[in-house]
Design an enzyme around this catalytic site. Structure first.
Site, short mmCIF file in Angstrom:
data_model
loop_
_atom_site.label_atom_id
_atom_site.label_comp_id
_atom_site.label_asym_id
_atom_site.label_seq_id
_atom_site.Cartn_x
_atom_site.Cartn_y
_atom_site.Cartn_z
N GLU A 137 57.34 -35.80 -73.65
CA GLU A 137 58.67 -35.83 -74.27
C GLU A 137 58.56 -35.67 -75.79
O GLU A 137 59.34 -34.94 -76.40
CB GLU A 137 59.34 -37.16 -73.92
CG GLU A 137 60.66 -37.42 -74.60
CD GLU A 137 61.09 -38.86 -74.37
OE1 GLU A 137 61.20 -39.60 -75.37
OE2 GLU A 137 61.29 -39.26 -73.20
N SER A 192 62.48 -44.07 -66.44
CA SER A 192 63.04 -43.08 -67.35
C SER A 192 64.48 -42.80 -66.95
O SER A 192 64.79 -42.70 -65.76
CB SER A 192 62.22 -41.79 -67.32
OG SER A 192 62.75 -40.83 -68.22
N LYS A 246 54.22 -43.01 -66.75
CA LYS A 246 55.36 -43.06 -67.67
C LYS A 246 54.90 -42.85 -69.11
O LYS A 246 55.59 -42.22 -69.92
CB LYS A 246 56.07 -44.42 -67.54
CG LYS A 246 57.22 -44.65 -68.52
CD LYS A 246 58.27 -43.56 -68.44
CE LYS A 246 59.59 -43.93 -69.10
NZ LYS A 246 59.51 -44.48 -70.44
N HIS A 275 54.38 -39.19 -69.51
CA HIS A 275 55.73 -38.62 -69.51
C HIS A 275 56.33 -38.68 -70.92
O HIS A 275 56.88 -37.69 -71.43
CB HIS A 275 56.59 -39.39 -68.51
CG HIS A 275 58.07 -39.22 -68.67
ND1 HIS A 275 58.80 -39.88 -69.65
CD2 HIS A 275 58.97 -38.50 -67.97
CE1 HIS A 275 60.07 -39.55 -69.55
NE2 HIS A 275 60.21 -38.73 -68.53
N ASN A 276 56.21 -39.84 -71.58
CA ASN A 276 56.78 -39.98 -72.91
C ASN A 276 56.02 -39.17 -73.95
O ASN A 276 56.60 -38.69 -74.92
CB ASN A 276 56.83 -41.46 -73.30
CG ASN A 276 57.99 -42.18 -72.64
OD1 ASN A 276 58.46 -41.77 -71.58
ND2 ASN A 276 58.44 -43.26 -73.25
#
Length: 299
Positions: A179, A121, A172, A175-176
């Site tokens: 987001e 990221s 990840k 995480h997205n």
């Protein structure tokens, strides 16, 4: 350390620059030659085929791939496995599905090749700010490659060995998904203000929120810059793509029986943004007219 890198897109090229700046011996390769030529002009070593890349590296080799997830990554890993030797390592720094990364680990291990998945990221600002790294794979291999991870991370600190193969891309992915939810919340809040009676200067609102507010964040910083340049976003079409991680996060939530309404709805809002006109809304309109006599708008 010596590092091979295939894929010089928005993130890969700046990763190479960051490694080079930190004193690593970086050899770059790309499908098209122009990015290789640009980095060679900056003092990096460059080659033009995967075969040349493997040949230029001293065993045990470490090759990062920064290319689109899915079939493109699958094909590249198989191509590399035909060229690499036992003890070499492939690091997938793209946005691959974590299940694919677990499969790639098994495929590589069968050939004696190590595999690490590196959730990355930082976007186009990685050269300046560094990259947040979420890494999966064997602990011993992580330790061998740690100097490279350290050079990419902000202040040489913000990287994490998350666990076994697939763990890096799983973290990840989530995480997205988070987001997605954060971006949708900002989007809805600013639309509420844009529609209000107060004729608010949204660029000024974004700017004042950036300092001291509990919602301050890098996403807000980026929004503030965009609004400063185009306060009404008149040059922007409200069409929002998704690159897959949001869908995978929602599926993981379903698999684990975790209620995730915010992330799920933020994904669906991206789908809605791509419709010129919603057929579902037309269905709702005609039903309201049918039972309640509510007026409908016609083309």
């Amino acid at each position: 350390m010596q590092i091979g890198l295939f894929g010089l897109g928005r993130m890969g090229a700046n990763m190479a620059r960051r490694w080079h700046r930190d004193g690593h011996d970086v050899i770059v390769c790309n499908r098209s030659p122009k990015p290789v030529d640009e980095l060679k002009a900056e003092g990096l070593r460059g080659v033009y085929t995967v075969e040349e890349l493997v040949a230029a590296l001293t065993p045990p080799r470490a090759i990062w791939i920064m290319i689109p997830a899915g079939p493109t990554t699958d094909a590249m890993i198989q191509r590399l496995l035909d060229l690499l030797e036992p003890g070499d390592t492939i690091v997938d720094g793209g946005n691959s599905n974590w299940r694919d990364s677990k499969r790639h680990y098994v495929e590589c291990k069968a050939k004696g090749v190590h595999f690490m998945d590196q959730g990355t990221s930082g976007g186009i600002w990685g050269l300046q700010n560094g990259y947040c790294l979420m890494i999966g794979g064997d602990e011993a291999v992580f330790k061998q490659l740690e100097p490279a991870f350290k050079s990419l991370a902000p202040d040489g600190k913000h990287y994490l060995h998350c666990g076994a193969a697939g763990a890096g891309h799983f973290v990840k992915m989530v995480h997205n998904g988070v987001e997605y939810g954060m971006m949708q919340a900002f989007a809805e809040g600013f639309e509420i203000m844009e529609k209000s009676e107060f004729n608010l200067k949204l660029d000024q609102v974004a700017e004042v929120w950036r300092k001291g507010s509990v919602v301050r964040s890098w996403l807000l910083d980026l929004l503030a810059e965009a609004l400063k340049d185009d306060p009404k976003l008149e040059r922007v079409r409200g069409y929002v793509e998704d690159s897959g991680e949001g869908r995978w996060t929602v599926q993981a939530a379903i698999d684990e029986d975790v209620p995730a309404p915010v992330i799920t709805l933020s994904l669906f809002q991206r789908f809605a943004s791509r419709q010129e006109e919603s057929f579902a809304a037309k269905i709702t309109a005609v039903m309201r007219k049918g039972f309640g006599g509510h007026a409908i708008k016609t083309n």
